[in-house]
Write a protein that holds these residues in place. Structure first.
Motif, PDB file in Angstrom:
ATOM      1  N   LEU A 152       0.844  -1.203   0.000  1.00 47.82           N
ATOM      2  CA  LEU A 152       0.000   0.000   0.000  1.00 47.82           C
ATOM      3  C   LEU A 152       0.880   1.254   0.000  1.00 47.82           C
ATOM      4  CD1 LEU A 152      -2.746   1.364   0.195  1.00 47.82           C
ATOM      5  CD2 LEU A 152      -2.602   1.173   2.677  1.00 47.82           C
ATOM      6  N   ALA A 153       1.937   1.214   0.797  1.00 47.32           N
ATOM      7  CA  ALA A 153       2.815   2.379   0.884  1.00 47.32           C
ATOM      8  C   ALA A 153       3.427   2.702  -0.475  1.00 47.32           C
ATOM      9  CB  ALA A 153       3.919   2.132   1.912  1.00 47.32           C
ATOM     10  N   LEU A 154       3.804   1.671  -1.224  1.00 47.98           N
ATOM     11  CA  LEU A 154       4.393   1.892  -2.545  1.00 47.98           C
ATOM     12  C   LEU A 154       3.401   2.575  -3.467  1.00 47.98           C
ATOM     13  CD1 LEU A 154       6.461  -1.253  -3.559  1.00 47.98           C
ATOM     14  CD2 LEU A 154       7.212   1.121  -3.408  1.00 47.98           C
ATOM     15  N   VAL A 155       2.168   2.045  -3.460  1.00 49.27           N
ATOM     16  CA  VAL A 155       1.142   2.639  -4.312  1.00 49.27           C
ATOM     17  C   VAL A 155       0.942   4.100  -3.945  1.00 49.27           C
ATOM     18  CG1 VAL A 155      -1.307   2.585  -4.872  1.00 49.27           C
ATOM     19  CG2 VAL A 155      -0.015   0.451  -4.716  1.00 49.27           C
ATOM     20  N   MET A 156       0.819   4.356  -2.647  1.00 46.69           N
ATOM     21  CA  MET A 156       0.595   5.738  -2.201  1.00 46.69           C
ATOM     22  C   MET A 156       1.798   6.611  -2.539  1.00 46.69           C
ATOM     23  SD  MET A 156      -2.379   5.768  -1.176  1.00 46.69           S
ATOM     24  CE  MET A 156      -2.397   7.522  -0.782  1.00 46.69           C
ATOM     25  N   ALA A 157       3.000   6.056  -2.377  1.00 48.92           N
ATOM     26  CA  ALA A 157       4.203   6.851  -2.602  1.00 48.92           C
ATOM     27  C   ALA A 157       4.271   7.327  -4.049  1.00 48.92           C
ATOM     28  CB  ALA A 157       5.444   6.035  -2.257  1.00 48.92           C
ATOM     29  N   PHE A 158       4.002   6.410  -4.985  1.00 51.21           N
ATOM     30  CA  PHE A 158       4.076   6.816  -6.383  1.00 51.21           C
ATOM     31  C   PHE A 158       2.918   7.731  -6.758  1.00 51.21           C
ATOM     32  CE2 PHE A 158       7.272   3.561  -6.743  1.00 51.21           C
ATOM     33  CZ  PHE A 158       8.137   4.115  -7.649  1.00 51.21           C
ATOM     34  N   THR A 159       1.723   7.388  -6.273  1.00 47.94           N
ATOM     35  CA  THR A 159       0.574   8.235  -6.595  1.00 47.94           C
ATOM     36  C   THR A 159       0.795   9.657  -6.093  1.00 47.94           C
ATOM     37  OG1 THR A 159      -0.763   6.269  -6.263  1.00 47.94           O
ATOM     38  CG2 THR A 159      -1.929   8.367  -6.467  1.00 47.94           C
ATOM     39  N   ALA A 160       1.088   9.765  -4.807  1.00 47.09           N
ATOM     40  CA  ALA A 160       1.204  11.102  -4.221  1.00 47.09           C
ATOM     41  C   ALA A 160       2.492  11.789  -4.672  1.00 47.09           C
ATOM     42  CB  ALA A 160       1.154  11.012  -2.692  1.00 47.09           C
ATOM     43  N   GLY A 161       3.567  11.019  -4.816  1.00 43.95           N
ATOM     44  CA  GLY A 161       4.831  11.623  -5.218  1.00 43.95           C
ATOM     45  C   GLY A 161       4.750  12.230  -6.604  1.00 43.95           C
ATOM     46  N   LEU A 162       4.135  11.508  -7.524  1.00 42.12           N
ATOM     47  CA  LEU A 162       4.002  12.045  -8.882  1.00 42.12           C
ATOM     48  C   LEU A 162       2.954  13.145  -8.919  1.00 42.12           C
ATOM     49  CD1 LEU A 162       4.407   8.813 -11.041  1.00 42.12           C
ATOM     50  CD2 LEU A 162       6.088  10.577 -10.503  1.00 42.12           C
ATOM     51  N   ALA A 163       1.906  12.988  -8.103  1.00 41.45           N
ATOM     52  CA  ALA A 163       0.882  14.048  -8.063  1.00 41.45           C
ATOM     53  C   ALA A 163       1.482  15.355  -7.576  1.00 41.45           C
ATOM     54  CB  ALA A 163      -0.281  13.632  -7.156  1.00 41.45           C
ATOM     55  N   ARG A 164       2.471  15.255  -6.698  1.00 44.72           N
ATOM     56  CA  ARG A 164       3.096  16.487  -6.207  1.00 44.72           C
ATOM     57  C   ARG A 164       3.855  17.208  -7.307  1.00 44.72           C
ATOM     58  NH1 ARG A 164       5.744  17.585  -0.714  1.00 44.72           N
ATOM     59  NH2 ARG A 164       5.421  19.578  -1.691  1.00 44.72           N
ATOM     60  N   LEU A 165       4.136  16.532  -8.406  1.00 47.22           N
ATOM     61  CA  LEU A 165       4.862  17.155  -9.520  1.00 47.22           C
ATOM     62  C   LEU A 165       3.941  17.420 -10.700  1.00 47.22           C
ATOM     63  CD1 LEU A 165       7.951  14.802  -9.308  1.00 47.22           C
ATOM     64  CD2 LEU A 165       7.900  17.201  -8.659  1.00 47.22           C
ATOM     65  N   ALA A 166       2.634  17.162 -10.495  1.00 50.73           N
ATOM     66  CA  ALA A 166       1.702  17.286 -11.611  1.00 50.73           C
ATOM     67  C   ALA A 166       1.551  18.738 -12.025  1.00 50.73           C
ATOM     68  CB  ALA A 166       0.350  16.709 -11.209  1.00 50.73           C
ATOM     69  N   PRO A 167       1.230  18.965 -13.307  1.00 47.69           N
ATOM     70  CA  PRO A 167       1.041  20.338 -13.754  1.00 47.69           C
ATOM     71  C   PRO A 167      -0.280  20.941 -13.248  1.00 47.69           C
ATOM     72  CG  PRO A 167       0.721  18.801 -15.570  1.00 47.69           C
ATOM     73  CD  PRO A 167       1.153  17.997 -14.400  1.00 47.69           C
ATOM     74  N   PHE A 168      -1.153  20.095 -12.707  1.00 43.77           N
ATOM     75  CA  PHE A 168      -2.473  20.545 -12.289  1.00 43.77           C
ATOM     76  C   PHE A 168      -2.442  20.868 -10.792  1.00 43.77           C
ATOM     77  CE2 PHE A 168      -6.981  19.244 -11.203  1.00 43.77           C
ATOM     78  CZ  PHE A 168      -7.546  20.395 -11.737  1.00 43.77           C
ATOM     79  N   ALA A 169      -2.615  22.150 -10.460  1.00 38.56           N
ATOM     80  CA  ALA A 169      -2.358  22.609  -9.087  1.00 38.56           C
ATOM     81  C   ALA A 169      -3.198  21.903  -8.010  1.00 38.56           C
ATOM     82  CB  ALA A 169      -2.536  24.118  -9.010  1.00 38.56           C
ATOM     83  N   PRO A 170      -4.523  21.752  -8.180  1.00 39.35           N
ATOM     84  CA  PRO A 170      -5.303  21.103  -7.106  1.00 39.35           C
ATOM     85  C   PRO A 170      -4.779  19.703  -6.775  1.00 39.35           C
ATOM     86  CG  PRO A 170      -6.766  22.142  -8.672  1.00 39.35           C
ATOM     87  CD  PRO A 170      -5.391  22.233  -9.256  1.00 39.35           C
TER      88      PRO A 170
END
Ligand SMILES: Nc1ncnc2c1ncn2[C@@H]1O[C@H](COP(=O)(O)OP(=O)(O)OP(=O)(O)O)[C@@H](O)[C@H]1O
Ligand SMILES: Nc1ncnc2c1ncn2[C@@H]1O[C@H](COP(=O)(O)OP(=O)(O)OP(=O)(O)O)[C@@H](O)[C@H]1O
Ligand SMILES: [Mg+2]
Ligand SMILES: [Mg+2]
Lengths: 261, 253, 220, 219, 261
Positions: free
Chosen positions: D28-46
């Protein structure tokens, strides 16, 4: 004739299984200006680093200013030099590095005065006075309080030269001191070194790919390949009329790459 | 309602403590002890063939019950008026008096919680959220001298190590601890002077009164037939004590 | 079960009392960790092989096992060999020892991050080993370590609730005891969460200030 | 009291639960890490804000509080999880928040040059990530992921506090039933250490695999 | 006369408060080989990076292959280009970087085929065939399965050239492609570029400090200073007889620093 100030006697140096120097011997006379040239990996840097005691040797003897560098006498027997002996011997030698290696947390003047104050116990006022003179000589008196990060590469290298000079060594080592510089900044560093070569009687060893400068600077040129001196002699002869084929090839390549001789 | 649900799923989830003899966990992991044994039997009679026991800290039992993690608590959680307000108790099941575990010879002569309050140096250990903690605080022992001890074994250890002057639990728990330790440098003082005899009951969620009432009916039948005594007396509990009092009395209703 | 503000205010003094202990444990633990960490870092660089390796195994062992179990051992097992520590002291030592292994790692990284050229320049200007450490290496190695050390300080702060398992009346234990006597759990536990969140958010902000400050200095 | 083999068996059962928690929590941590980690670099601010909030919240509050919330408070919102599920959820979300920063840091530490080379050969945003950036970032993440997995393993001890019969919990049970303190704790210390060594070795093996061919690039 | 393939129209570019380009305009004809020279910081790299869409512009218009680069039409109005438009325009342009920027985790051939396969959907077999041809051209056919870390700098740069060519751009940008190389390795890279310049009709923009090479390579030389074109013309004139004083100073300095013209 005077005694040599540096004497390499049958020096061997290996890194793990790689033998870089194998029985290298040569002498340097006091006041001589030596240029070490040769292809990449031929061992030029290693020679300077050994002299500066940044690397250990694997065999042989080195004499500097009439004393053994890596050996000392103890109870009449020759033993490997200890840290105290090396410390004493290093007084004679200064080195300028390709990447300057200034102390980034100290201002320009402190970079220069740190070692005289700590290692020779010079009073700060005196060390700073001499430091300012040196900065004057390298044309950076106005940068005394600047931090290294605020300097250009050429300025950094000139500070590094002043730092090495501050200890008043009898031997100076220069390892490709301009090759990390933007082309336009090379000249200001070379100018300082040229003055130094002309005005002092320090012994100097220079490793460089700037053949033109080596030509002007050196009394004698040593051409290295794979850890061996392939040929040596006055720059006029080496650069215009090298007797060895490998030297010719090397010089041709360097010229083709856009460096003048 | 809840009972039908339980019948359907075939088991009831009960919370128990890690405190012999109220509960015992055998080397193979199977759960016994007085409280779960009674609960198992009553639920069986109600048509719920199995109980699934989970061991829990005392402090976590009531929130677990409220969070529907357990259907009942059968853990020696003694009835007290405030608790009766938080959960729905069955009729009394296991009764016990309070006891002190003390260094042999009771050097400081503690006989009541008030004695401990009166000695400015004395520390008393008790389970967090348990009856003994409350009694000590009510007797005037300041908070910082009432040490919350996670389990009986820790309490015994702390007493042996001189970290506690007194460790308080019900009589049967203390005697079980002493028996297991085989240590004659400690002894029990019981019953604690001025402390009432307490009884636990099976505790249900507020709102599950129907289940509780059904439980009571079967429990009463077992008390009547003597099966109740047959289950709890081997563990050292007195069936007569449980039958001589009632929820109404203990809860102060 | 609904949220009761009046109850929150009522339990606030008790919780603050616990917070005081939590902060005390954090600060004392940090001091233990900082000092022991340096000891570990130095021992691991020791030229005496068995000492260096022994330290390395010990550090790995401490890092590889849960602090909770270590606390149990310090508090309940050590008395068997005559070491009887008060709960607070046992907690400080346990958490300090645990985090010393992390601090040691930071020290090592900080020292290794000083470029080789700096050691060589120090040698070329003939500084002694002691002078090299004092004037060249440590002044460059320490500032970049500060943010990392501060991060572990926060991590340590968040692990103090473990000390409730060895009877230290810190924030979590106070909250539990309040909950146990009132049968209200949501308010005390939530307030504990809020305390932790607020304090660590403030600390994180402070750390990024530190990072900005020392990061810039280090990049020179 | 003398039935040690049985009680050791009890602890081994706990070890199984600990291993289960660790494996599932790490997944679960891996899934969350990649999801949230990449989301933190997303071009979409929200999306960035959401990921940021997740990371700050789970790193900011203590795992104990999170565990308590998942176990005792979520049921009031109608979500009732078994102790195992609750443990996996709390541990996975908690460690995932730390992992997200690792993912983000590793992606950012791939030299800008590589982004620029991708633009110069006209790769799309997704292709860039998938074929160039992540393959280079992964070796940078692995050592920290290894540490995180060990942190998670150690975190499982905490779930004994919500009555999940993991190794630490079983040690407590054995202690209460047998009266011995040293033996159960010493046993589980050794078992935890063995597990963490196993994780470390596994990670090093993985690291060697993914860095194969990258020699000389990473220092 | 043909239309220009690149048209800079009044381009402005600032970094924060620093304005690097201020109203720069120039055209490049299809097939033209352009050398951009000038002192450090004059904006040469910035111009190439803008063309490669690695930097945004602060004002003005750029036309590439007859289309706006940074603008597009939407509902009859001119709006800033979106990612899709940039993606389309980038097809025309390839770039070779000073530090090669090879993908370190992919072998040489994969470096070359990655983009054709992904962006043009070329079948792998075909992409690899063309990739091998390109490697042949740069003299590295035997290194197809080597990893970049196993190559010398000169070899890396030749791979980077092949990678840029694989997309068959109409415009190629070279930013100081030899200045990170050891002097001995420069020649092999320049040789490849010389062939490329002679044998293809690609449009090429070259930023370099190698004046000798610029001389041989370029149809036209642009001398920049502080973001402005100080003078331009055929290399013969610029290098032998610059009309502007700043150009003279610059060339003198470069020569002094050891670069041949
Ligand atoms: N610390 C080291 N460990 C292993 N090998 C080394 C080390 N330092 C140098 N070498 C090897 O020793 C040989 C000689 O290196 P050296 O740096 O002296 O050459 P050089 O003549 O200075 O070359 P260049 O002109 O590239 O600076 C090279 O093959 C190099 O790879
Ligand atoms: N990303 C950036 N942020 C801020 N300033 C920048 C940036 N990139 C370039 N500059 C500045 O813009 C100016 C022009 O830089 P540019 O790299 O284009 O010069 P150049 O002509 O290529 O110089 P060189 O010959 O040294 O490569 C310089 O003053 C530089 O400091
Ligand atoms: Mg060298
Ligand atoms: Mg540039």
């Amino acid at each position: 004739m005077a005694e040599p100030i540096i004497r390499f006697d049958n020096i061997r140096k290996s890194f793990g299984t790689l033998t870089v120097l194998d029985g290298l011997s040569f002498d340097v006379m006091p006041g001589e200006k030596l240029a070490l040239i040769g292809p990449s990996g031929s061992g030029k840097t290693t020679i300077l680093r050994i002299l500066m005691t940044l690397e250990n040797i694997s065999g042989g003897h080195i004499e500097v200013c009439g004393e053994q560098l890596y050996h000392m006498q103890k109870a009449g027997r020759e033993v490997p030099a200890d840290e105290a002996h090396l410390h004493k011997m290093r007084r004679h030698i200064g080195m300028v590095f390709q990447h300057f290696n200034l102390f980034p947390h100290k201002c320009v003047l402190d970079n220069i005065t740190l070692a005289p104050i700590l290692t020779k116990g010079e009073p700060r006022a005196e060390a700073e006075k001499r430091g300012m003179d040196l900065l004057d000589m390298v044309g950076l008196a106005d940068k005394a309080r600047a931090m290294p990060s605020q300097l250009s590469g050429g300025q950094k290298q000139r500070v590094a030269i002043a730092r090495a000079l501050a200890l008043q060594p009898r031997i100076m080592l220069f390892d490709e001191v301009t090759s990390a510089l933007d082309p336009e900044l090379v000249e200001e560093v070379l100018a300082v070194m040229k003055r130094l070569a002309n005005e002092t009687d320090m012994t100097m060893l220079l490793v460089t790919h700037e053949m033109g400068f080596a030509h002007e600077f050196a009394d004698r040129v040593l051409f290295f390949d794979r850890g061996h001196i392939i040929e040596q002699g006055p720059p006029d002869r080496i650069f215009t009329n090298p007797s060895h084929e490998r030297t010719q090839t090397f010089l041709r390549k360097i010229i083709a790459a856009g460096h003048r001789v | 309602d809840t009972l039908d649900d339980l019948k359907e799923q075939g088991f009831a989830r009960i919370a128990i403590a890690n405190e012999p003899p109220f509960t015992a966990v055998a080397a193979d992991g199977s759960v016994s002890g007085a409280a779960p044994d009674v609960a198992r039997e009553v639920f069986k009679r109600l048509g719920v063939p199995e109980v699934v026991a989970s061991i829990s800290e005392y402090g976590a039992m009531i929130p677990g019950l409220q969070a529907r993690r357990h259907d009942a608590i059968t853990a020696g959680l003694f009835m007290k008026p405030e608790r009766c307000a938080a959960v729905a108790y069955s009729e009394p099941v296991l009764c016990d008096a309070e006891a002190f575990l003390l260094p042999a010879g009771n050097p400081k002569g503690f006989a009541s919680y008030e004695d401990i309050a009166a000695d400015p140096e004395a520390t008393i250990g008790a389970p967090g959220g348990g009856t003994e903690e409350k009694l000590a605080l009510e007797a005037g022992v300041p908070r910082d001298r009432v040490i919350v001890v996670p389990d009986g074994q820790s309490g015994l250890k702390m007493l042996q190590d001189g970290r506690l002057d007194v460790y308080s639990l019900p009589v049967l728990s203390i005697s079980d601890l002493i028996a297991k330790s085989g240590d004659d440098s400690v002894e029990m003082f019981a019953p604690v002077v001025g402390a009432p005899v307490y009884c636990d009951g099976a505790a249900f969620r507020k709102g599950d009164e129907a289940l509780r009432d059904a439980f009571d009916v079967e429990l009463a039948a077992m008390k009547e037939s003597g099966e109740f005594a047959a289950i709890i007396e081997p563990y050292g509990f007195s069936a007569a004590a449980a039958m001589s009092t009632s929820r109404a009395e203990l809860c102060g209703e | 079960m609904s949220w009761d503000w009046a109850f929150v205010w009522q339990i606030m003094p008790t919780l603050l009392q616990g917070l005081k202990i939590t902060l005390l444990v954090t600060v004392l633990g940090a001091i233990v960790a900082a000092v022991l960490g340096l000891v570990f870092a130095v021992l691991r660089r020791s030229s005496i092989k068995p000492l260096a390796q022994g330290t390395s195994v010990l550090v790995q062992f401490i890092r590889g096992t849960p602090l909770l179990v270590q606390l149990y051992v310090i508090f309940y097992v050590l008395p068997d060999i005559g070491i009887r520590l008060p709960a607070l002291v046992a907690g400080v030592i346990g958490i300090g020892l645990h985090y010393a292994t992390y601090a040691a790692e930071v020290y090592r990284g900080g020292i290794e991050a000083v470029p080789r050229g700096q050691w060589e320049a120090a040698r070329a200007t003939n500084l002694t080993m002691r002078q090299t450490w004092a004037h060249v290496v440590l002044p460059q190695a320490v500032p970049p370590m500060i943010p990392a050390l501060a991060n572990y300080l926060i991590a340590m702060f968040k692990e103090t609730p473990l000390l409730s398992a060895i009877t230290v009346l810190e924030l979590m234990n106070q909250a539990k005891s309040v909950a146990n006597s009132s049968y209200r759990y949501v308010e005390p536990m939530t307030m504990v969460g809020v305390f932790f969140l607020v304090i660590s958010l403030i600390s994180v902000a402070l750390i990024s200030l530190l990072e900005a400050r020392y990061g810039r200095k280090a990049s020179r | 009291m003398g039935d040690w083999s049985g009680y050791i068996g009890l602890i081994l059962q706990g070890a199984l639960v600990t291993a289960q928690l660790t494996v599932m929590g790490t997944a679960l941590a891996l899934v969350m890490a990649f999801t949230a980690g990449l989301a933190r670099l997303a071009p979409f601010a929200p999306l960035r804000w959401l990921a940021r909030a997740y990371v700050e919240f789970f790193r900011g509050t203590s795992i104990f509080v999170q565990l308590f919330w998942v176990y005792f408070v979520l049921p009031f919102a109608g979500v009732s999880l078994s102790p195992l599920q609750a443990g996996v959820l709390a541990l996975g979300l908690n460690v995932g928040a730390y992992g997200a920063e690792v993912v983000r840091g590793a992606v950012l530490s791939v030299p800008r040059d590589q982004f620029e080379a991708c633009i110069a050969v006209n790769l799309s945003r997704f292709q860039r990530m998938r074929h160039v950036i992540l393959p280079q970032a992964l070796p940078l993440m692995l050592p920290t992921f290894g540490n995180n997995a060990i942190e998670l393993l150690k975190g499982t001890a905490v779930v004994s506090l919500i009555s999940l019969s993991d190794m630490t919990f079983q040690a407590q049970v054995v202690r209460a039933q047998t009266g011995s303190t040293l033996i159960p704790f010493a046993t589980i210390l050794v078992l935890y250490f063995a597990m963490s060594l196993l994780i470390g070795a596994g990670m090093r093996w993985l690291e060697r695999r993914v860095t194969r061919g990258l020699d000389g690039v990473r220092t």
